[in-house]
Enzyme design. Structure first.
Site, PDB file in Angstrom:
ATOM      1  N   TRP A 202       0.865  -1.192   0.000  1.00  0.00           N
ATOM      2  CA  TRP A 202       0.000   0.000   0.000  1.00  0.00           C
ATOM      3  C   TRP A 202       0.890   1.226   0.000  1.00  0.00           C
ATOM      4  CZ3 TRP A 202      -4.706  -1.611  -1.055  1.00  0.00           C
ATOM      5  CH2 TRP A 202      -5.712  -0.641  -1.200  1.00  0.00           C
ATOM      6  N   ASP A 203       0.266   2.397   0.048  1.00  0.00           N
ATOM      7  CA  ASP A 203       1.147   3.574  -0.014  1.00  0.00           C
ATOM      8  C   ASP A 203       1.792   3.878   1.338  1.00  0.00           C
ATOM      9  OD1 ASP A 203      -1.135   4.682   1.122  1.00  0.00           O
ATOM     10  OD2 ASP A 203      -1.342   6.306  -0.335  1.00  0.00           O
ATOM     11  N   TRP A 204       1.551   3.032   2.331  1.00  0.00           N
ATOM     12  CA  TRP A 204       2.246   3.154   3.618  1.00  0.00           C
ATOM     13  C   TRP A 204       2.840   1.826   4.060  1.00  0.00           C
ATOM     14  CZ3 TRP A 204      -0.769  -0.553   5.346  1.00  0.00           C
ATOM     15  CH2 TRP A 204      -2.119  -0.541   4.985  1.00  0.00           C
ATOM     16  N   ASN A 482     -14.014   1.049   0.825  1.00  0.00           N
ATOM     17  CA  ASN A 482     -13.218   2.275   0.936  1.00  0.00           C
ATOM     18  C   ASN A 482     -12.984   2.874  -0.450  1.00  0.00           C
ATOM     19  OD1 ASN A 482     -11.069   4.123   2.213  1.00  0.00           O
ATOM     20  ND2 ASN A 482      -9.915   3.074   0.618  1.00  0.00           N
ATOM     21  N   GLU A 483     -13.604   4.003  -0.704  1.00  0.00           N
ATOM     22  CA  GLU A 483     -13.297   4.868  -1.848  1.00  0.00           C
ATOM     23  C   GLU A 483     -13.681   4.318  -3.212  1.00  0.00           C
ATOM     24  OE1 GLU A 483      -9.219   6.181  -1.501  1.00  0.00           O
ATOM     25  OE2 GLU A 483      -9.674   7.447   0.218  1.00  0.00           O
ATOM     26  N   GLU A 579     -11.405  10.906   6.405  1.00  0.00           N
ATOM     27  CA  GLU A 579      -9.965  10.704   6.161  1.00  0.00           C
ATOM     28  C   GLU A 579      -9.346  12.020   5.748  1.00  0.00           C
ATOM     29  OE1 GLU A 579      -8.302   8.006   3.355  1.00  0.00           O
ATOM     30  OE2 GLU A 579      -9.456   6.298   4.073  1.00  0.00           O
TER      31      GLU A 579
HETATM   32  C1  BMA Z   1      -6.764   6.985   1.354  1.00  0.00           C
HETATM   33  C2  BMA Z   1      -6.840   5.714   2.125  1.00  0.00           C
HETATM   34  C3  BMA Z   1      -5.703   4.817   1.854  1.00  0.00           C
HETATM   35  C4  BMA Z   1      -4.422   5.565   1.682  1.00  0.00           C
HETATM   36  C5  BMA Z   1      -4.549   6.961   2.193  1.00  0.00           C
HETATM   37  C6  BMA Z   1      -3.311   7.779   1.992  1.00  0.00           C
HETATM   38  O1  BMA Z   1      -6.956   6.806   0.021  1.00  0.00           O
HETATM   39  O2  BMA Z   1      -8.067   5.113   1.945  1.00  0.00           O
HETATM   40  O3  BMA Z   1      -5.973   4.087   0.692  1.00  0.00           O
HETATM   41  O4  BMA Z   1      -3.406   4.892   2.303  1.00  0.00           O
HETATM   42  O5  BMA Z   1      -5.583   7.626   1.540  1.00  0.00           O
HETATM   43  O6  BMA Z   1      -3.003   7.932   0.631  1.00  0.00           O
END
Ligand code: BMA
Length: 946
Positions: A202-204, A482-483, A579
């Site tokens: 993932w991005d983290w 999610n998203e 978020e």
């Molecule tokens: C959102 C989250 C994650 C991601 C975060 C930071 O999109 O739902 O998918 O890690 O932002 O980019």
């Protein structure tokens, strides 16, 4: 067939590890179950296997992964071969005649990760394809009496499985994304396997596509019915007041449903159900259960009278009383009993989406949470898995992370849809702490297949998870994904060429499968289709809203790495911010464990390896550079630490300003209908590894500066400042139900180059409960007089001063954290090179609960910004990263283990912002720029030229 069909009196259980489940048992042979792990495409000798566990940790323990810790340097890449191989967990089990005498004998897995063939004595008994499903495989015909029964779980490489599924699907049409961004250094096609999506990267976080028997297993023989899950619904018998009132103890109409696994496929089963709710209610009644497809659900309704139970409240709104609810099923002859106990709470939840003004619907709808009929602002964060390998997560660590969230005034946490449905201990702890759980279903940032096999696997997943979790009072709502609504509408993955197909698939999966299956099993809480979404408005627009990011409906995810967040303005006036966040790097102490010296710079190959957000390093540098002097790096540990420190300052400040913004909009709305923000859940609480991320708590539990700041910006009552063209606005935000009649607001104007405030503006105010309001508006010229107070021959007055705020509440235990606001940017300020040091450490004071608290006295010879203390000792401070406007400050340290004050003192380091500035040894000639020069207070002018 009724329970008359049973052949022996006792229920045999070989493995039984359900928490709170007691079943009459004859044998338990867990100790005999030594597992062996073989595979690696035949390159690896058999090694010991752990169950529950996973292949990476087993291979590491066996020394096959011989480069050390999975997170060490590039090991995520070097160990990737593991996930590209097939692996088998096998064991021998002994079976006695009593087990085989039962009418049904099943091998039950609470979790298999993921695609596997299950083989008993060389005969295939079934397959798994979903990490989140509880599987029961009938094995009576395959087992034989004796101790040489072989059990094999043959896992296919998850990477290859996902690719295979992707290829099959692509013959029809592609279900994207085809792959994660190259910056993730991950694996492709996670959306084609029902497994923790983030395990492919993932991005983290890194890619560790694990495999193994990740949860408990049981071999069970029975003749009647096993209690698997318990449903609990409580509806108050009278209207609830709209204010919390601990003395209000209404009556409740209760429905309990008991889900059972029957020994017969269908028909009627006779027996009795005993239910008890603490010492409040007990009943035992005969029941004829109707079994279909090996399942039965038993229902019982009863009433709890007034004044018998206390209500359950979210953190900081009241207590969290929990009551044991026990359900026992006994067969008609009373010889076989299966029992499960869960803990329940008495509360109601509602996601209120009323029109703001029904006579003017263009203003949009609320998106606010009502718990026990009380509207509450949701303060919290987003949760990702606590480790990329679930087997490494201890109950203690899970509890710790949640406790740290509760300590920082969080009352809500979103379990994000790219991870896992969390462990029982997670929800039990949330129940105890009053943290409301926004529970995503595990679908994230992708399109998903909708073939029959996939949908039936998802159905089984939703049934498993919703039944397992339904009884928890902490769970606030379910969210389908999610998203994915936004991804489809905004064409993240090139779906616009075939939009109708993907939209139809979306509706099939979330609206026609996940939602009804969830509601069938849990009608006690809201379910929303996507997170974020426009809520009802999305539904009315056919589930894919024209503008899913609308600020007038539903929730919003907002990220902007190019804005000046420290101004405190410019964020979306969303109904609910579920978020938002900014990145930083974890402490040097964390990075040091997994790196070597050559990695210690922001531009090293290692930094890029662990920065998975595309352009993340550049955006971070830009954000840091907006407000701070970017430290010069020379490859030394010291300069790398400075880099890490400024990224944490940037993150803490940016998230503070954004959160305060959302809180300031809690009770007002623009003419266009923007505002009435009802929640702020920052991204993200925790980390899976040591890398750049949005987390406030590092892997292992160390607090980043953001977590300290969150303790302040989430406090029940805060002051919050921001600046318009020429005015400093001072807001007071209160989540308290009651008004505060008298409070004293003090605003101080400070110069960076002297301790004494230049101006103090004091005002007695009252603070309205559950309201954000402007308490003062101060013109920087006419009220703060910065032209006189902030004069400096070389500087613009806005850069010379900053403002602090303090609110003291009379006759109240309410402690309002001090706050501050920079009129200009610290990089443009005449900072004095402060000498900040730890003057003394005293204590510990040991509380009756065994907590060790030390007092650390910090001194400085000048105003110091972002004073940051670190220690190797586990624990955390009462404040950190603070602004020193006095020569001495006492900070408490809450030790996580027994230490002496001397040990603590010798391990403490303290840093302030000017420590990161170019060294004083630089001469003017050596500097490329006058701005690089730093002076000590004793130096001429006592200022830094910037
Ligand atoms: C959102 C989250 C994650 C991601 C975060 C930071 O999109 O739902 O998918 O890690 O932002 O980019």
């Amino acid at each position: 067939m009724g329970c008359g069909g049973k052949r022996s009196g006792m229920l045999a259980v070989v493995m039984l590890w359900w928490s709170f489940v007691i079943t009459t048992a004859t044998t338990t042979t867990r100790a005999a179950a030594n597992w062996t792990l073989t595979g690696g495409n035949d390159t690896v000798m058999p090694v010991g296997g752990s169950v529950p566990g996973g292949v990476y940790s087993d291979l590491l323990a066996a020394g096959v992964l011989d480069q050390g810790d999975i997170y060490y340097r590039y090991n995520d890449l070097d160990y990737r071969w593991v996930s590209k191989s097939n692996w088998t967990y096998s064991t021998q089990i002994s079976v006695d005649s009593s087990l085989l005498s039962h009418s049904r004998v099943a091998l039950i897995f609470d979790g298999l990760d993921t695609a596997a063939e299950i083989v008993v004595n060389s005969q295939t008994v079934g397959y798994s394809d979903n990490m989140f499903v509880r599987y029961a495989f009938d094995v009576k015909d395959q087992l034989q009496e004796g101790d040489s029964n072989t059990l094999e779980v043959k896992f296919e490489s998850p990477v290859e499985y996902a690719t295979r599924k992707y290829d099959i699907q692509a013959e029809d049409y592609e279900v994207p994304p085809k792959c994660v961004d190259a910056a993730f250094k991950g694996e492709c096609h996670a959306n084609h396997i029902r497994k923790m999506q983030a395990s492919f990267s993932w991005d983290w976080g890194p890619a560790f596509p694990n495999l193994g028997i990740w949860k408990d297993w049981h071999l069970v023989g029975w003749d009647s019915m096993l209690v698997t899950d318990v449903y609990f619904s409580a509806t108050p018998t009278s209207d609830l007041p709209s204010r919390p009132d601990a003395s209000f103890r209404p009556g409740w109409n209760i429905t309990v449903k008991v889900w059972c696994d029957a020994s017969v496929e269908s028909g009627e089963v006779e027996g009795s159900l005993t239910l008890s709710l603490g010492d409040i209610y007990t009943v035992k009644k005969p029941i004829t259960a109707n079994v279909e497809n090996y399942e039965a659900v038993l229902e019982s309704n009863f009433t709890v009278d007034e004044n018998q139970v206390d209500m359950w409240w979210p953190n900081e709104y009241g207590a969290q009383p929990l009551y044991p609810l026990t359900a026992s099923w006994s067969d008609a002859a009373q010889v076989e009993t299966s029992t499960k106990t869960v803990r329940v709470g008495f509360r109601t939840v509602e996601l209120n989406q009323d029109y703001i003004d029904s006579s003017n619907t263009s203003l949009g709808r609320y998106y606010r949470m009502k718990v026990n009929n009380v509207v509450m602002f949701m303060k919290g964060s987003n949760w990702i898995p606590a480790h990329i390998l679930p087997e490494y997560v201890t109950p203690g660590y899970t509890r710790y992370l949640l406790r740290m969230a509760a300590d920082a005034h969080q009352n809500c946490m979103r379990v994000w849809g790219g991870g896992i449905y969390e462990s029982d201990i997670f929800y039990e702890t949330a129940d105890e702490l009053g943290i409301l759980i926004w529970e995503d279903m595990m679908f994230a940032c992708s399109m998903y297949p909708v073939d029959d096999a996939f949908l039936s696997s998802v159905t089984a997943e939703v049934i498993t998870q919703v039944r397992r979790l339904q009884h928890h009072p902490s769970i606030l709502l379910w969210a389908g994904n999610n998203e994915n609504e936004g991804a489809l509408r905004d064409d993240w993955y090139g779906t616009s060429t075939n939009f109708d197909q993907y939209k139809a698939d979306y509706i099939k999966l979330y609206v026609e499968t996940i939602r009804p299956v969830t509601l069938e099993n849990d009608d006690t809480r809201p379910i929303i289709v996507s997170s974020p979404s426009n809520g009802l408005e999305s539904e009315e627009e056919g589930y894919i809203a024209e503008n899913p990011g609308s600020t007038k409906y539903g929730d919003v995810h907002y990220y902007n790495y190019y804005m000046d967040a420290w101004k405190g303005e410019g964020f979306p006036r969303a109904r609910f911010a579920s978020e938002y966040g900014f990145q930083s790097w974890p402490s040097f102490k964390s990075m040091r464990d997994v790196t070597v010296e050559e990695d210690w710079s922001s531009t090293s190959a290692m930094s890029y390896h662990r920065q998975h957000h595309p352009l993340g390093q550049e955006e971070l540098a830009l954000q840091v550079g907006l407000h701070l002097v970017t430290p010069q790096e020379d490859g030394s540990a010291a300069s790398y630490q400075h880099y890490i420190y400024v990224t944490q300052i940037h993150q803490a400040m940016a998230v503070k300003m954004e959160t305060e913004f959302y809180r300031r909009w809690m009770s007002s709305i623009t003419e266009d209908g923007e505002g009435y923000t009802s929640g702020a859940l920052y991204w993200q609480l925790n980390d899976v590894w040591q890398g750049a991320s949005w987390a406030s708590v590092e892997l292992g539990g160390r607090w980043k500066m953001l977590h300290y700041y969150s303790k302040n910006f989430f406090a029940p009552v805060i002051t919050s400042l921001y600046m318009t063209e020429e005015d400093v606005k001072v807001y007071v935000v209160s989540d308290l139900i009651d008004d505060i009649q008298t409070a004293n607001l003090n605003i101080e104007l400070h110069r960076y180059d002297e301790f004494e405030p230049k101006l103090v503006i004091s005002s007695d105010i009252s603070v309205e409960g559950q309201t954000a309001s402007e308490a003062l508006s101060l013109s920087i010229w006419n009220d703060l007089h910065i032209d006189t107070h902030c004069q400096h021959s070389l500087y613009d007055p806005v850069d010379v001063c900053f403002v602090t705020s303090n609110l003291t509440v009379a006759d109240s235990a309410t402690i309002v954290p001090d706050n501050f606001y920079f009129l200009g940017k610290p990089k443009d300020a005449p900072l004095v090179h402060a000498q900040v040091k730890v003057n003394s450490v005293s204590g510990p004071v040991v509380s009756s609960g065994g907590n060790w608290t030390f007092t650390v006295q910090v001194t400085s010879d000048a105003v110091a910004l972002f004073v940051w203390m670190e220690t190797d000792s586990p624990g955390y401070f009462s404040q950190n990263g603070f602004i020193m406007t006095q020569p001495s400050v006492d900070v408490l340290f809450y030790a996580g283990q027994e230490i002496t004050s001397g040990e603590l003192e010798s391990s403490l380091t303290v840093t302030c912002l000017t420590d990161t500035y170019p060294s004083r040894s630089h001469t003017q000639e050596e500097s490329h720029d006058m701005k690089d020069r730093v002076f000590h207070p004793n130096d001429l002018n006592n200022v830094i030229f910037l």
